[in-house]
Design a protein around this motif. Structure first.
Motif, mmCIF file in Angstrom:
data_model
loop_
_atom_site.group_PDB
_atom_site.id
_atom_site.type_symbol
_atom_site.label_atom_id
_atom_site.label_comp_id
_atom_site.label_asym_id
_atom_site.label_seq_id
_atom_site.Cartn_x
_atom_site.Cartn_y
_atom_site.Cartn_z
ATOM 1 N N ARG A 2 -5.115 -9.172 -3.186
ATOM 2 C CA ARG A 2 -3.972 -8.524 -2.549
ATOM 3 C C ARG A 2 -4.008 -8.724 -1.029
ATOM 4 O O ARG A 2 -5.072 -8.789 -0.425
ATOM 5 C CB ARG A 2 -3.991 -7.023 -2.839
ATOM 6 N N LEU A 3 -2.822 -8.816 -0.440
ATOM 7 C CA LEU A 3 -2.703 -9.019 1.002
ATOM 8 C C LEU A 3 -3.392 -7.916 1.789
ATOM 9 O O LEU A 3 -4.163 -8.185 2.706
ATOM 10 C CB LEU A 3 -1.218 -9.101 1.384
ATOM 11 N N ASP A 4 -3.133 -6.643 1.435
ATOM 12 C CA ASP A 4 -3.717 -5.544 2.205
ATOM 13 C C ASP A 4 -5.241 -5.549 2.139
ATOM 14 O O ASP A 4 -5.925 -5.303 3.129
ATOM 15 C CB ASP A 4 -3.143 -4.183 1.795
ATOM 16 N N LYS A 5 -5.796 -5.893 0.983
ATOM 17 C CA LYS A 5 -7.258 -5.945 0.855
ATOM 18 C C LYS A 5 -7.824 -7.098 1.673
ATOM 19 O O LYS A 5 -8.848 -6.953 2.342
ATOM 20 C CB LYS A 5 -7.667 -6.077 -0.613
ATOM 21 N N ARG A 16 -7.112 -0.506 5.341
ATOM 22 C CA ARG A 16 -6.199 -0.998 4.302
ATOM 23 C C ARG A 16 -4.864 -0.256 4.350
ATOM 24 O O ARG A 16 -3.815 -0.849 4.140
ATOM 25 C CB ARG A 16 -6.864 -0.846 2.937
ATOM 26 N N LYS A 20 -1.184 -1.909 4.829
ATOM 27 C CA LYS A 20 -0.047 -1.632 3.952
ATOM 28 C C LYS A 20 1.180 -1.237 4.767
ATOM 29 O O LYS A 20 2.290 -1.717 4.516
ATOM 30 C CB LYS A 20 -0.402 -0.525 2.954
ATOM 31 N N LYS A 36 4.774 -8.225 0.832
ATOM 32 C CA LYS A 36 4.454 -6.822 0.571
ATOM 33 C C LYS A 36 2.936 -6.693 0.581
ATOM 34 O O LYS A 36 2.222 -7.683 0.469
ATOM 35 C CB LYS A 36 4.974 -6.399 -0.801
ATOM 36 N N SER A 38 1.173 -5.715 -1.746
ATOM 37 C CA SER A 38 0.667 -6.131 -3.058
ATOM 38 C C SER A 38 0.804 -7.639 -3.305
ATOM 39 O O SER A 38 0.420 -8.117 -4.371
ATOM 40 C CB SER A 38 1.410 -5.373 -4.155
ATOM 41 N N SER A 39 1.308 -8.390 -2.339
ATOM 42 C CA SER A 39 1.435 -9.836 -2.504
ATOM 43 C C SER A 39 0.063 -10.449 -2.767
ATOM 44 O O SER A 39 -0.922 -10.076 -2.137
ATOM 45 C CB SER A 39 2.023 -10.475 -1.248
ATOM 46 N N VAL A 40 0.014 -11.392 -3.694
ATOM 47 C CA VAL A 40 -1.254 -12.032 -4.053
ATOM 48 C C VAL A 40 -1.445 -13.272 -3.187
ATOM 49 O O VAL A 40 -0.577 -14.140 -3.125
ATOM 50 C CB VAL A 40 -1.275 -12.408 -5.553
#
Length: 96
Positions: A2-5, A16, A20, A36, A38-40
């Motif tokens: 995930r983008l935020d991670k 994180r 977000k 977003k 949650s984007s991978v």
């Protein structure tokens, strides 16, 4: 990953939840499209992140679930850093 991670583990953004919020405000693009939290992400993706008056473009080199501080520099390559003259009011950071 995930983008935020990724932003947190790579230490591009400290927390994180902050990553977000930045993504939800539309200040991050992945390969030219709005992202977003949650984007991978995949290796070789290009991120453009807007921090106040600065826009940083980075390429994802490695994806790791955990990384020591010394290893984070290997996770991405900074391609470009631009300083903006004018800042739109919605992009001003309230948190310093």
């Amino acid at each position: 990953m995930r983008l935020d991670k990724f932003l947190k583990v790579s230490r591009l953004i400290k927390r994180r939840t902050l990553a977000k919020e930045v993504a939800d405000q539309g200040r991050i693009t992945v390969n030219g499209g709005k992202a977003k939290a949650s984007s991978v992400l995949k290796e070789n993706d290009e991120l453009q992140i807007r921090f106040g008056q600065k826009v940083v473009t980075v390429r994802v080199d490695q994806l790791k679930e955990n990384a020591k501080k010394e290893e984070t520099a290997n996770m991405y390559t900074i391609l470009k850093e631009e300083k903006l003259d004018k800042v739109e009011p919605e992009f001003i950071d309230d948190e310093s």
